[in-house]
Design an enzyme around this catalytic site. Structure first.
Site: not given
Length: 251
Positions: A15, A77-79, A134, A164, A195, A197
């Protein structure tokens, strides 16, 4: 709080966006100053396997940030959390807070997944639309997570980028095209980047002006929730109406 507020960031190793967007937002704060200190978890491909391996590195990162005496920790990191199933952000935030407390730290703790929910609730948003970078199965997990939190996701787009580093280079016009393709009829808020990133900070205010609904990103909701948890005024211009919450309330 005297001196710069030290913000610890737990980020995927690939990231490169959160460490630029969060400082850009928070340096606009009218009163407080901030410094940022990152600890990284190895992750290159946004896949369930690599997300699980990355999450397993969390405790080391928290130890490192505790050593720095940070005032706040953002699990950025959301996911990684939404892939863990409904309510995962609460479990992880609690575990991080307990680990910090065991080392004598009372740092406030938040996650990008939890902050997204907090920001949307602050807007009283019920029906939402979102853009994600994603692959579709992981994007669907984000949708399912938000719906388990009580939101209605009326439409969404997945840009289907699993590298990423490439996520951090997604062009702004591609993000805006995805947003313009959404059905925004009756939507209370648009999440233009679910996200940390995918770059989006420069899009939030223009998109809000164009679509005439509140627009947020993982970065702006992260900044909002951080300020609220620290008891600081939320009045940051040029990054959407959520970050002008206290400016609106004083008029």
């Amino acid at each position: 709080m005297p001196g710069p507020i030290k913000v610890g960031l737990v980020v995927p190793s690939s990231n490169v966006t959160v460490e630029t967007e969060m400082p850009r937002i928070l340096r606009r704060h009218p009163e407080a100053s901030f410094s940022f200190h990152a600890s990284r978890m190895r992750m290159h491909t946004v896949s369930p396997e690599q997300l699980r391996a990355m999450n397993a590195q969390r405790e080391r990162c928290i130890l490192e940030l505790g050593d720095a005496g940070v005032d706040a920790v953002l699990y950025a990191c959301l996911v990684a959390l939404t892939a863990g199933g409904p309510g995962e952000h609460r479990r992880v935030e609690s575990a991080v807070a307990e680990q910090l407390a065991a080392g004598g730290s009372d740092a406030v703790v938040l996650s990008s997944a939890g902050a997204l929910c907090e920001g949307l609730r602050a807007l009283k948003a019920q029906r939402i639309a979102l853009v994600t970078p994603y692959m579709r199965p992981l994007a669907q997990q984000v949708v399912d997570y938000l719906e388990a939190e009580g939101f209605e996701v009326t439409d969404w787009r997945a840009l289907e980028v699993d590298d990423n580093l490439r996520v951090g280079r997604i062009p702004a016009d591609l993000v805006m095209k995805a947003a313009r393709d959404l059905d925004l009829e009756g939507v209370d808020a648009l999440v233009i980047s679910a996200c940390m990133q995918m770059p989006s900070l420069d899009l939030v205010q223009p998109a809000e002006d164009e679509f005439e609904i509140p627009v947020v990103s993982a970065a702006t909701t992260g900044a909002y929730t951080l300020l609220r948890k620290l008891g600081l005024r939320v009045d940051i211009p040029g990054a959407g109406s959520l970050l002008r919450a206290d400016a609106r309330s004083s008029t």
